[in-house]
Design a protein around this motif. Structure first.
Motif, PDB file in Angstrom:
ATOM      1  N   GLY A 146       0.821  -1.207  -0.194  1.00  0.00           N
ATOM      2  CA  GLY A 146       0.002   0.085   0.015  1.00  0.00           C
ATOM      3  C   GLY A 146       0.825   1.193   0.133  1.00  0.00           C
ATOM      4  N   LEU A 147       2.020   1.292   0.386  1.00  0.00           N
ATOM      5  CA  LEU A 147       2.768   2.234   0.501  1.00  0.00           C
ATOM      6  C   LEU A 147       4.206   2.200  -0.100  1.00  0.00           C
ATOM      7  N   SER A 148       4.656   2.782  -0.835  1.00  0.00           N
ATOM      8  CA  SER A 148       5.978   2.841  -1.549  1.00  0.00           C
ATOM      9  C   SER A 148       6.969   3.601  -0.684  1.00  0.00           C
ATOM     10  N   ILE A 193       8.264   6.224  -1.440  1.00  0.00           N
ATOM     11  CA  ILE A 193       7.867   7.641  -1.506  1.00  0.00           C
ATOM     12  C   ILE A 193       7.003   8.074  -0.506  1.00  0.00           C
ATOM     13  N   GLY A 194       5.762   7.091  -0.106  1.00  0.00           N
ATOM     14  CA  GLY A 194       4.801   7.406   0.732  1.00  0.00           C
ATOM     15  C   GLY A 194       5.496   7.517   2.203  1.00  0.00           C
ATOM     16  N   ILE A 254       7.458  10.615   2.676  1.00  0.00           N
ATOM     17  CA  ILE A 254       6.553  11.871   2.752  1.00  0.00           C
ATOM     18  C   ILE A 254       6.273  11.774   4.383  1.00  0.00           C
ATOM     19  N   ILE A 255       5.755  10.784   4.739  1.00  0.00           N
ATOM     20  CA  ILE A 255       5.504  10.527   6.268  1.00  0.00           C
ATOM     21  C   ILE A 255       6.387  10.999   7.027  1.00  0.00           C
ATOM     22  N   VAL A 293       7.001  14.808   6.565  1.00  0.00           N
ATOM     23  CA  VAL A 293       6.004  15.634   7.489  1.00  0.00           C
ATOM     24  C   VAL A 293       6.119  15.631   8.875  1.00  0.00           C
ATOM     25  N   VAL A 346       2.823  21.386   2.538  1.00  0.00           N
ATOM     26  CA  VAL A 346       3.111  21.355   1.048  1.00  0.00           C
ATOM     27  C   VAL A 346       4.305  21.030   0.917  1.00  0.00           C
ATOM     28  N   ILE A 387       5.542  17.452   1.352  1.00  0.00           N
ATOM     29  CA  ILE A 387       5.254  16.605   0.289  1.00  0.00           C
ATOM     30  C   ILE A 387       6.194  16.571  -0.700  1.00  0.00           C
ATOM     31  N   PHE A 424       8.739  13.310  -1.261  1.00  0.00           N
ATOM     32  CA  PHE A 424       8.798  12.801  -2.579  1.00  0.00           C
ATOM     33  C   PHE A 424      10.079  12.960  -3.391  1.00  0.00           C
ATOM     34  N   LEU A 438      12.044   9.103  -4.102  1.00  0.00           N
ATOM     35  CA  LEU A 438      12.469   8.897  -5.375  1.00  0.00           C
ATOM     36  C   LEU A 438      13.822   8.494  -5.215  1.00  0.00           C
ATOM     37  N   ILE A 451      14.352   5.223  -3.942  1.00  0.00           N
ATOM     38  CA  ILE A 451      13.946   4.091  -4.588  1.00  0.00           C
ATOM     39  C   ILE A 451      15.141   3.654  -5.785  1.00  0.00           C
ATOM     40  N   ILE A 452      15.572   4.819  -6.330  1.00  0.00           N
ATOM     41  CA  ILE A 452      16.795   4.699  -7.420  1.00  0.00           C
ATOM     42  C   ILE A 452      17.800   4.130  -6.749  1.00  0.00           C
ATOM     43  N   ARG A 479      21.157  -0.381  -6.010  1.00  0.00           N
ATOM     44  CA  ARG A 479      22.620   0.090  -6.144  1.00  0.00           C
ATOM     45  C   ARG A 479      23.519   0.359  -5.036  1.00  0.00           C
TER      46      ARG A 479
END
Lengths: 155, 173
Positions: free
Chosen positions: B100-102, B104-105, B108-109, B112, B141, B144, B148, B152, B155-156, B160
């Motif tokens: 449900g969450l990547s 990225i999510g 963001i948490i 915040v 804002v 976020i 994000f 990202l 994840i990248i 590696r």
């Protein structure tokens, strides 16, 4: 003058154009939708909604402010009318900073703080708006005009 | 065991460098800082767990503050509290990573929570004005956006950096 595309193709005949300049970042951006799962969208929407709700709640009675309070280290030192013209030096914890009004707006200039964040916050004029200078402990706040119920809604 | 020590040491070094280099870049507001070091916190959470990642956060903030020369100043406490809150918050949600969450999510948490903690600490330590809450919407804002971007990057980097760190840790025996 680098090699032309046709030259590179002559050296690497198997090279396809799409493969040639796709960095990991470009690939990632194109796969962004794959990375984002439904929960992420929900989360982003929820936080945006929260931000919007807080914003609306706080700015219900936005109007042109009339009086500004200047405080240093949490203690009020000046109470200025925005309709007058002032240029007052305020002694913060580092050094003096100038508070200036021009008949409708108020702003800080000549701040001794390292990043000048307070100066970049610009000129404010709406009720409830504020300028904070953290290193110098100076805060400028325009009083809410109609009713001061901000504390009741935020506490 | 010594492998893991080396690996965590590498992560601390990376995080401390990111932290101190980033703090040299001037930004209009503190919470527009990307918080690139949070990438390392997030990856440590994913690979190992809460204990290791809190360890990395503590060392990173102390070493980074030593480098930038603001150890034990108010800004140091803001960084420490914010980073710890972010790490603890992300630790609570890391179990939802594949459900449900990547990353990225989760990032963001963390972002915040970090900014909320910093706002509260600013209120407690520096400026005791309840009207600071007027800055909260812009802060959310901004969180976020920064969350994000760091998510990202995480994840990248996930595969590696994992290979690099683990291989380095294994060969260094």
């Amino acid at each position: 003058m680098g090699k032309g595309v046709w030259e590179i193709k002559a050296i690497y005949p198997d090279l396809k154009e799409n493969q040639s300049n796709d960095s990991a970042f470009v690939k990632t951006m194109s796969q962004l939708k794959k990375y984002l799962v439904p929960g992420d969208y929900l989360l982003i929407v929820f936080i945006l909604f929260l931000a919007g709700a807080i914003h609306v709640l706080l700015h219900q009675n936005v109007a042109q402010g009339e009086t500004a309070i200047v405080s240093v280290n949490g203690e009020e030192v000046y109470r200025l009318s925005l309709k007058e013209i002032h240029d007052i030096p305020i002694l913060g914890t580092i050094d003096t900073v100038h508070v200036q009004t021009n008949g409708s707006q108020i702003w800080l200039h000549g701040s001794p703080c390292p990043y000048k964040i307070c100066e970049k916050m610009g000129k404010i004029h709406l009720a409830g708006e504020l300028i904070v200078c953290v290193p110098n402990r100076v805060l400028v706040r325009i009083l809410p005009q109609k009713r001061d119920d901000l504390d009741a809604t935020t506490m | 065991m010594s492998h893991k020590t080396t690996q965590i040491g590498l992560m601390v070094a990376t995080a401390a460098i990111l932290f101190s280099v980033e703090s040299l870049i001037p930004v209009p507001f503190p919470w527009f800082r990307l918080g690139l070091a949070n990438v390392i916190t997030l990856l440590a959470l994913k690979w190992w767990g809460l204990k290791e990642s809190v360890f990395i956060v503590l060392l990173r903030v102390v070493i980074g503050s030593l480098i930038t020369g603001r150890l034990l100043q108010p800004l140091f406490i803001l960084s420490l509290g914010g980073s710890l809150a972010g790490a603890l918050g992300m630790a609570g949600f890391i179990r939802f990573n594949q459900k449900g969450l990547s990353l990225i999510g989760i990032s963001i948490i963390g972002s915040v929570l970090k900014n909320i903690a910093q706002l509260i600490l600013t209120y407690l330590l520096i400026i005791s004005e309840t009207h600071l809450v007027i800055l909260a919407p812009a802060m959310l804002v901004a969180s976020i956006i920064t969350g994000f971007i760091t998510g990202l990057i995480a994840i990248i980097l996930d595969n590696r950096l994992y290979k690099t760190v683990i291989r380095f840790g294994s060969n260094s025996r």
